[in-house]
Design a protein around this motif. Structure first.
Motif, mmCIF file in Angstrom:
data_model
loop_
_atom_site.group_PDB
_atom_site.id
_atom_site.type_symbol
_atom_site.label_atom_id
_atom_site.label_comp_id
_atom_site.label_asym_id
_atom_site.label_seq_id
_atom_site.Cartn_x
_atom_site.Cartn_y
_atom_site.Cartn_z
ATOM 1 N N VAL A 125 47.218 37.697 33.954
ATOM 2 C CA VAL A 125 46.139 37.298 34.862
ATOM 3 C C VAL A 125 44.952 38.243 34.911
ATOM 4 N N ALA A 126 45.013 39.401 34.221
ATOM 5 C CA ALA A 126 43.915 40.358 34.386
ATOM 6 C C ALA A 126 43.699 41.212 33.148
ATOM 7 N N PHE A 127 42.425 41.387 32.802
ATOM 8 C CA PHE A 127 42.028 42.284 31.717
ATOM 9 C C PHE A 127 40.538 42.558 31.894
ATOM 10 N N ALA A 128 40.200 43.726 32.438
ATOM 11 C CA ALA A 128 38.801 44.050 32.697
ATOM 12 C C ALA A 128 38.069 44.333 31.392
ATOM 13 N N SER A 129 36.835 43.849 31.291
ATOM 14 C CA SER A 129 36.017 44.094 30.098
ATOM 15 C C SER A 129 35.806 45.588 29.920
ATOM 16 N N SER A 130 35.994 46.058 28.687
ATOM 17 C CA SER A 130 35.895 47.487 28.411
ATOM 18 C C SER A 130 34.977 47.739 27.231
ATOM 19 N N PRO A 131 34.232 48.843 27.247
ATOM 20 C CA PRO A 131 33.363 49.168 26.118
ATOM 21 C C PRO A 131 34.088 49.921 25.015
ATOM 22 N N THR A 132 35.378 50.175 25.165
ATOM 23 C CA THR A 132 36.127 50.932 24.169
ATOM 24 C C THR A 132 36.840 49.998 23.223
ATOM 25 N N GLY A 133 37.319 50.555 22.126
ATOM 26 C CA GLY A 133 38.096 49.757 21.177
ATOM 27 C C GLY A 133 37.331 49.457 19.906
ATOM 28 N N PHE A 134 37.945 48.696 19.051
ATOM 29 C CA PHE A 134 37.423 48.456 17.704
ATOM 30 C C PHE A 134 36.073 47.750 17.709
ATOM 31 N N MET A 173 40.775 64.122 30.661
ATOM 32 C CA MET A 173 41.261 62.834 30.157
ATOM 33 C C MET A 173 40.087 61.865 30.067
ATOM 34 N N GLU A 174 40.035 61.140 28.941
ATOM 35 C CA GLU A 174 38.976 60.153 28.753
ATOM 36 C C GLU A 174 39.201 58.957 29.682
ATOM 37 N N VAL A 175 38.276 58.719 30.581
ATOM 38 C CA VAL A 175 38.305 57.543 31.440
ATOM 39 C C VAL A 175 36.925 56.901 31.374
ATOM 40 N N VAL A 176 36.878 55.633 30.971
ATOM 41 C CA VAL A 176 35.617 54.923 30.810
ATOM 42 C C VAL A 176 35.557 53.759 31.789
ATOM 43 N N ARG A 177 34.451 53.551 32.411
ATOM 44 C CA ARG A 177 34.290 52.488 33.397
ATOM 45 C C ARG A 177 34.357 51.113 32.740
ATOM 46 N N SER A 178 34.838 50.147 33.498
ATOM 47 C CA SER A 178 34.806 48.763 33.040
ATOM 48 C C SER A 178 33.362 48.294 32.976
ATOM 49 N N LEU A 179 33.090 47.378 32.058
ATOM 50 C CA LEU A 179 31.731 46.864 31.933
ATOM 51 C C LEU A 179 31.364 46.038 33.165
ATOM 52 N N PRO A 180 30.142 46.183 33.673
ATOM 53 C CA PRO A 180 29.728 45.373 34.818
ATOM 54 C C PRO A 180 29.521 43.926 34.415
ATOM 55 N N ALA A 181 29.818 43.030 35.342
ATOM 56 C CA ALA A 181 29.619 41.605 35.095
ATOM 57 C C ALA A 181 28.185 41.219 35.409
ATOM 58 N N ILE A 182 27.674 40.257 34.650
ATOM 59 C CA ILE A 182 26.404 39.628 35.013
ATOM 60 C C ILE A 182 26.762 38.574 36.047
ATOM 61 N N ASP A 183 26.519 38.867 37.282
ATOM 62 C CA ASP A 183 27.082 38.087 38.381
ATOM 63 C C ASP A 183 25.971 37.633 39.316
ATOM 64 N N THR A 184 26.284 36.645 40.128
ATOM 65 C CA THR A 184 25.337 36.227 41.159
ATOM 66 C C THR A 184 25.343 37.205 42.323
ATOM 67 N N ASP A 185 26.320 38.118 42.341
ATOM 68 C CA ASP A 185 26.458 39.053 43.445
ATOM 69 C C ASP A 185 26.105 40.466 43.009
ATOM 70 N N CYS A 186 25.698 41.257 43.960
ATOM 71 C CA CYS A 186 25.537 42.678 43.813
ATOM 72 C C CYS A 186 26.078 43.232 45.118
ATOM 73 N N PRO A 187 26.847 44.254 45.172
ATOM 74 C CA PRO A 187 27.008 45.318 44.195
ATOM 75 C C PRO A 187 27.810 44.954 42.942
ATOM 76 N N ARG A 188 28.035 45.996 42.144
ATOM 77 C CA ARG A 188 28.667 45.877 40.837
ATOM 78 C C ARG A 188 29.980 45.102 40.926
ATOM 79 N N ASN A 189 30.173 44.220 39.951
ATOM 80 C CA ASN A 189 31.431 43.499 39.818
ATOM 81 C C ASN A 189 31.879 43.602 38.366
ATOM 82 N N GLN A 190 33.107 43.183 38.098
ATOM 83 C CA GLN A 190 33.653 43.253 36.749
ATOM 84 C C GLN A 190 34.202 41.897 36.339
ATOM 85 N N ASN A 191 34.059 41.576 35.057
ATOM 86 C CA ASN A 191 34.620 40.336 34.532
ATOM 87 C C ASN A 191 36.111 40.470 34.303
ATOM 88 N N ASN A 192 36.791 39.324 34.336
ATOM 89 C CA ASN A 192 38.177 39.246 33.895
ATOM 90 C C ASN A 192 38.157 38.555 32.536
#
Length: 530
Positions: A125-134, A173-192
């Motif tokens: 049910v969940a997987f936040a968009s991330s800028p890391t990976g291949f 430790m490397e910790v990278v923020r999830s990518l913000p969603a282009i959303d109708t709401d603000c503050p920051r949200n994240q896509n699933n």
């Protein structure tokens, strides 16, 4: 203007033609599409689209998560949560060492199946968009040699005398923020990135592209490979190519590592998770082969979709019949309306219920599985909640109708004593405590003396998970117990539904494994406690 005032009035501001337009788009729906919904659609869309006909993008993949309670960012918009005094919260690793390493909880009645099935349901049910990976390359936050970090960096520093990392001289430790969603709401949200529905997405994928790579397009089956050690043994999942998954790409450069292809890129995280994926891959093909014998005139598409529909029903039934009752307990099943019917159809579907996952559920409550295994990386969940604007433990207590702590003494009889001492030593104020820390440390409710009767979680995590799973059931138009009356056009017959109600995870294991002569009826509970 303080952050609470900013959040209250932000939605009334027209930010068109301002410098903030790209950050907080006004009345902008990035999910506009020409796709149309139809009640006559017999099967789920692979990306969850049109499950809810009135709100067709709810719960679909690549759609923003929801919030049970408003976000709490340090600046009201984007920055990680701060203390009630406006200062930076204590180091997550220090909190983890002070609180979680002293947590004496002992879930002696449950097996490792609780942890690994819970992980599969998390990936379901969940997987936040991330800028890391291949696909995106790696964002480096530690040892960069630059004073200016990447804007998505949220690295975690370790003290030099850290009991574990200190011996290896690891200080970051490397910790990278999830990518913000282009959303109708603000503050920051994240896509699933995956569908929020319990719909077998780890097996089938959440996009048509991934799904097509997994299908054999013959006899309704999924692709498999023969076991190279012994072709007479049961089949394995297919090998992934580079475009299918990024899970093994870094290792592949150093050696002949091979990933399995699955509906979820995290399938290769650990060997137990691979086993579960393999079992359900085989179960789909076992169902398809059985249906082909009964219905020889069905084409590949019909066989595939019917097999997928049955497997999704099995996963939903196992989750709510065996897994959730142990997790939450009988009283919470009744409180949140999660008890399954023994006969007949479920009539609770409501299109106004949003089945999208909540941030508190994803980043904290459903990470309960970390308390079932050896601690070590729980600090990441402290930190991920802050990054996604998840409010404090006390805010969630209030949301759940529970006592809001005014001071550390209020925690007595609710929190493990050693955990209270650890919190007092690291947090300056009870209102600063992170939801993951407080939730994991809660005492499990008991009745009749020492006998546990309300699951294996404390009341706050039980509340968050209970609310979320209620939404999964009541907000899913294709829920396996639903009938044809103005909800779906293609429901299970009463006789078919009764057969699905016989399914247990132990049956799936036996039907799709080797040389298992006997197994516990409920594999989530240790035999001595059945």
């Amino acid at each position: 203007m303080d952050k609470n005032t900013l959040a209250e009035y932000l939605h009334s501001l027209d930010l068109n033609s301002t410098v903030m337009e790209s950050e907080c788009p006004y009345n902008y729906d990035p999910m506009r599409s020409e796709r149309k919904c139809s009640f006559d659609q017999p099967y789920r869309e692979i990306d969850g689209f049109c499950n809810n006909i009135k709100y067709p993008f709810r719960g679909s993949s690549n759609y923003p998560a929801q919030r049970f309670i408003p976000a709490d960012y340090g600046d009201g918009l984007n920055e990680p949560r701060r203390s009630v005094k406006g200062e930076e919260l204590p180091n997550a690793r220090i909190i983890s060492n002070a609180v979680l390493q002293t947590n004496p909880k002992n879930h002696s009645t449950v097996t490792n199946m609780m942890m690994i099935f819970g992980l599969l349901m998390d990936h379901e049910v969940a997987f936040a968009s991330s800028p890391t990976g291949f696909m995106f390359g790696n964002v480096k936050c530690c040892n960069t040699g630059s004073a200016k970090l990447h804007p998505l960096c949220m690295k975690m520093d370790f003290p030099e005398d850290d009991a574990f990392f200190g011996q290896y001289k690891v200080t970051c430790m490397e910790v990278v923020r999830s990518l913000p969603a282009i959303d109708t709401d603000c503050p920051r949200n994240q896509n699933n990135d995956v569908t929020s529905y319990i719909d077998g997405s780890p097996i089938y994928g959440s996009t048509i592209e991934v799904n097509n790579r997994l299908r054999a397009f013959s006899r309704g089956e999924l692709k498999v490979q023969q076991n190279s050690l012994n072709p007479r043994l049961k089949t394995l999942m297919p090998i992934a190519n580079i475009s299918t998954t990024n899970q093994c790409e870094m290792r592949r450069k150093a050696g002949p590592y091979k990933c399995f292809a699955a509906g979820d890129a995290r399938a290769n995280e650990n060997s137990l998770l691979i086993v579960f994926h393999t079992l359900f891959f085989r179960e789909h093909n076992r169902i398809a082969q059985s249906l082909q014998k009964i219905n020889p005139r069905w084409n590949d598409e019909r066989l595939y979709q019917e097999s997928r529909r049955i497997l999704i029903a099995e996963i939903q039934h196992i989750c709510f019949k065996e897994f959730i009752p142990i997790l939450l307990g009988q009283s919470n099943l009744e409180k949140f309306g999660l008890g399954l019917k023994n006969t007949g159809y479920f009539v609770g579907y409501n299109q106004e219920v949003d089945a999208s996952v909540d941030h508190g559920f994803v980043t904290a409550a459903f990470r309960f599985g970390h308390s079932l295994i050896k601690n070590g990386f729980d600090c990441i969940e402290l930190l991920r909640g802050r990054e996604q604007g998840v409010p404090s433990y006390n805010e969630w207590r209030e949301f759940c109708g529970l006592l809001r702590y005014r001071n550390w003494d209020d925690m007595r009889n609710h929190i493990i004593p050693s955990a209270i001492d650890g919190m007092r030593a690291t947090y300056e104020n009870v209102d600063d405590v992170d939801i993951f820390i407080g939730g994991v440390a809660e005492i499990v409710l008991r009745k009749n003396g020492a006998k546990e009767s309300d699951g294996i979680l404390g009341p706050t995590f039980s509340c968050i998970i209970g609310n979320q799973y209620k939404n999964f059931r009541y907000g899913d138009r294709f829920w396996y117990e639903n009938d044809n009356s103005n909800i779906i056009s293609h429901a299970f017959t009463p006789r078919q539904l009764q057969e699905i109600r016989k399914v247990r995870l132990s049956r799936v294991i036996c039907d799709n494994s080797y040389t298992i002569d006997s197994i516990s009826r409920n594999v989530f509970i240790k035999p001595d406690f059945e």
